[in-house]
Design a protein around this motif. Structure first.
Motif, PDB file in Angstrom:
ATOM      1  N   SER A  73       0.826  -1.206   0.000  1.00 46.38           N
ATOM      2  CA  SER A  73       0.000   0.000   0.000  1.00 46.38           C
ATOM      3  C   SER A  73       0.854   1.247   0.000  1.00 46.38           C
ATOM      4  CB  SER A  73      -0.951  -0.016   1.203  1.00 46.38           C
ATOM      5  OG  SER A  73      -0.340   0.436   2.368  1.00 46.38           O
ATOM      6  N   GLU A  74      -0.097   1.992  -0.155  1.00 43.49           N
ATOM      7  CA  GLU A  74       0.656   3.235  -0.143  1.00 43.49           C
ATOM      8  C   GLU A  74       0.673   3.808   1.268  1.00 43.49           C
ATOM      9  OE1 GLU A  74      -3.133   5.997  -1.448  1.00 43.49           O
ATOM     10  OE2 GLU A  74      -1.680   5.352  -2.922  1.00 43.49           O
ATOM     11  N   GLU A  75       1.654   4.665   1.561  1.00 45.80           N
ATOM     12  CA  GLU A  75       1.719   5.268   2.887  1.00 45.80           C
ATOM     13  C   GLU A  75       0.593   6.266   3.040  1.00 45.80           C
ATOM     14  OE1 GLU A  75       4.779   7.157   6.038  1.00 45.80           O
ATOM     15  OE2 GLU A  75       5.466   6.047   4.311  1.00 45.80           O
ATOM     16  N   SER A  76      -0.077   6.230   4.187  1.00 43.59           N
ATOM     17  CA  SER A  76      -1.182   7.151   4.415  1.00 43.59           C
ATOM     18  C   SER A  76      -1.204   7.547   5.877  1.00 43.59           C
ATOM     19  CB  SER A  76      -2.517   6.509   4.019  1.00 43.59           C
ATOM     20  OG  SER A  76      -2.767   5.359   4.803  1.00 43.59           O
ATOM     21  N   VAL A  77      -1.898   8.657   6.153  1.00 50.04           N
ATOM     22  CA  VAL A  77      -2.125   9.101   7.519  1.00 50.04           C
ATOM     23  C   VAL A  77      -3.452   8.504   7.970  1.00 50.04           C
ATOM     24  CG1 VAL A  77      -2.516  11.095   9.002  1.00 50.04           C
ATOM     25  CG2 VAL A  77      -0.828  11.224   7.157  1.00 50.04           C
ATOM     26  N   GLN A  78      -3.423   7.666   9.005  1.00 48.70           N
ATOM     27  CA  GLN A  78      -4.631   7.002   9.489  1.00 48.70           C
ATOM     28  C   GLN A  78      -5.194   7.784  10.676  1.00 48.70           C
ATOM     29  OE1 GLN A  78      -4.479   2.774   9.936  1.00 48.70           O
ATOM     30  NE2 GLN A  78      -3.037   2.518   8.256  1.00 48.70           N
ATOM     31  N   LEU A  79      -6.437   8.231  10.516  1.00 47.15           N
ATOM     32  CA  LEU A  79      -7.124   9.017  11.528  1.00 47.15           C
ATOM     33  C   LEU A  79      -8.483   8.402  11.812  1.00 47.15           C
ATOM     34  CD1 LEU A  79      -6.499  12.606  10.092  1.00 47.15           C
ATOM     35  CD2 LEU A  79      -5.156  11.429  11.845  1.00 47.15           C
ATOM     36  N   GLY A  80      -9.012   8.653  13.009  1.00 48.59           N
ATOM     37  CA  GLY A  80     -10.329   8.145  13.353  1.00 48.59           C
ATOM     38  C   GLY A  80     -11.149   9.157  14.121  1.00 48.59           C
ATOM     39  N   PHE A  81     -12.476   9.108  13.920  1.00 47.85           N
ATOM     40  CA  PHE A  81     -13.411   9.945  14.669  1.00 47.85           C
ATOM     41  C   PHE A  81     -14.416   9.047  15.377  1.00 47.85           C
ATOM     42  CE2 PHE A  81     -11.980  12.849  11.333  1.00 47.85           C
ATOM     43  CZ  PHE A  81     -11.755  14.016  12.040  1.00 47.85           C
ATOM     44  N   ASP A  82     -14.526   9.196  16.697  1.00 44.19           N
ATOM     45  CA  ASP A  82     -15.538   8.506  17.483  1.00 44.19           C
ATOM     46  C   ASP A  82     -16.775   9.398  17.506  1.00 44.19           C
ATOM     47  OD1 ASP A  82     -17.169   7.258  19.293  1.00 44.19           O
ATOM     48  OD2 ASP A  82     -15.674   7.117  20.899  1.00 44.19           O
ATOM     49  N   LEU A  83     -17.757   9.062  16.675  1.00 39.93           N
ATOM     50  CA  LEU A  83     -18.931   9.927  16.540  1.00 39.93           C
ATOM     51  C   LEU A  83     -19.849   9.874  17.748  1.00 39.93           C
ATOM     52  CD1 LEU A  83     -19.780   9.269  12.781  1.00 39.93           C
ATOM     53  CD2 LEU A  83     -18.427  11.121  13.767  1.00 39.93           C
ATOM     54  N   ASP A  84     -19.560   8.989  18.705  1.00 39.52           N
ATOM     55  CA  ASP A  84     -20.336   8.949  19.947  1.00 39.52           C
ATOM     56  C   ASP A  84     -19.817   9.947  20.983  1.00 39.52           C
ATOM     57  OD1 ASP A  84     -21.964   6.959  18.912  1.00 39.52           O
ATOM     58  OD2 ASP A  84     -20.689   5.345  19.660  1.00 39.52           O
ATOM     59  N   GLU A  85     -18.677  10.569  20.715  1.00 42.34           N
ATOM     60  CA  GLU A  85     -18.165  11.619  21.596  1.00 42.34           C
ATOM     61  C   GLU A  85     -18.933  12.918  21.356  1.00 42.34           C
ATOM     62  OE1 GLU A  85     -13.490  10.328  22.141  1.00 42.34           O
ATOM     63  OE2 GLU A  85     -13.994  11.904  20.710  1.00 42.34           O
ATOM     64  N   ASN A  86     -18.992  13.763  22.385  1.00 42.64           N
ATOM     65  CA  ASN A  86     -19.689  15.044  22.236  1.00 42.64           C
ATOM     66  C   ASN A  86     -19.003  15.958  21.230  1.00 42.64           C
ATOM     67  OD1 ASN A  86     -21.702  14.427  24.104  1.00 42.64           O
ATOM     68  ND2 ASN A  86     -20.481  15.152  25.831  1.00 42.64           N
ATOM     69  N   SER A  87     -17.676  15.973  21.238  1.00 43.70           N
ATOM     70  CA  SER A  87     -16.910  16.799  20.294  1.00 43.70           C
ATOM     71  C   SER A  87     -15.806  15.930  19.702  1.00 43.70           C
ATOM     72  CB  SER A  87     -16.323  18.025  21.002  1.00 43.70           C
ATOM     73  OG  SER A  87     -17.330  18.837  21.546  1.00 43.70           O
ATOM     74  N   PRO A  88     -16.130  15.145  18.665  1.00 44.09           N
ATOM     75  CA  PRO A  88     -15.126  14.214  18.116  1.00 44.09           C
ATOM     76  C   PRO A  88     -13.898  14.938  17.598  1.00 44.09           C
ATOM     77  CG  PRO A  88     -17.329  13.723  17.273  1.00 44.09           C
ATOM     78  CD  PRO A  88     -17.413  15.044  17.961  1.00 44.09           C
TER      79      PRO A  88
END
Length: 232
Positions: free
Chosen positions: A99-114
């Motif tokens: 693969s190609e190199e990528s920046v992996q990010l995540g958002f927890d949509l159950d948080e009040n301010s993800p």
């Protein structure tokens, strides 16, 4: 900042989908769906066109490049969610055995301010990515983001926004699903016999099963009564 690619991707090859409405396929539609290769992009795209939504999490690949003669700096990524109760229209569930190199990010949509968080071991949340790092892009320099958005409680529609520092001015670059919001829904659950949250099939108006749940028919899709299957 130029956006070269925004693409939804499936997690781990699984093929489970949720619809906001009762989705009753005709015999010809079910036959057409079952002629497609299981877990194929063709099958996924067909279900998406019918209104299918990813369950629990959705993966988004985003490729952007610099367009200025001077470097610009990405200092944050925001999510703009609108959430409500999980969908309960139709459930299409077809679990798999495993693969190609990528920046992996995540958002927890159950948080009040993800916040844009790092991802540990492909599934666990880490710290706030942009508290520790920023990303500088020169002209024609590219960066790929692999963004995971997850909810265990809600149905969410959302867009994303990159915050970019350009010559001392903070600007926003909006990112959505080609003019529409991204979508993801938690599964409807209730405790199984061991008290563990499990899929509550009876909560859906229509249920179709395939994969490991229909091995006697080579994993093809079949409709079954929502109340006929125990939580799993």
């Amino acid at each position: 900042m130029g956006v070269d690619l925004v693409r939804l991707e499936r997690s781990g090859g699984a093929s489970t989908w949720i619809f906001p409405h009762a989705m009753r396929l005709s015999d010809s539609e079910l036959g057409r769906l079952n002629k497609m290769s299981s877990y194929s992009e063709e099958q996924h795209q067909w279900l998406r066109r019918k209104g299918a939504v990813h369950p629990i999490d959705t993966n988004i690949k985003i490729v952007v490049h610099g367009t200025r003669d001077r470097p610009v700096r990405i200092v944050d990524m925001k999510v703009v969610p609108r959430c409500g109760a999980p969908l309960a229209g139709s459930l299409f569930e077809s679990p798999t055995a495993g693969s190609e190199e990528s920046v992996q990010l995540g958002f927890d949509l159950d948080e009040n301010s993800p916040r844009a968080r790092t991802i540990v071991n492909k599934s666990q949340w880490g710290g706030d990515y942009f508290q520790r790092k920023t990303i500088s892009l020169k002209r024609d320099e590219e960066i790929t983001f692999q963004v995971l958005a997850r909810t265990l409680k809600h149905y969410c529609e959302f867009s994303l926004a990159l915050e970019i520092l350009d010559n001392g001015t903070l600007v926003r670059q909006a990112i959505d699903d080609h003019g529409k919001p991204f979508k993801v829904s938690a599964l409807r659950t209730r405790p199984d016999e061991y008290g563990t949250p499990a899929t509550d099939y009876a909560a859906y108006q229509e249920v179709y099963v395939g994969g490991l749940l229909n091995l006697e028919n080579d994993g093809k899709w079949r409709r079954e009564a929502p109340g006929s299957r125990r939580p799993a």
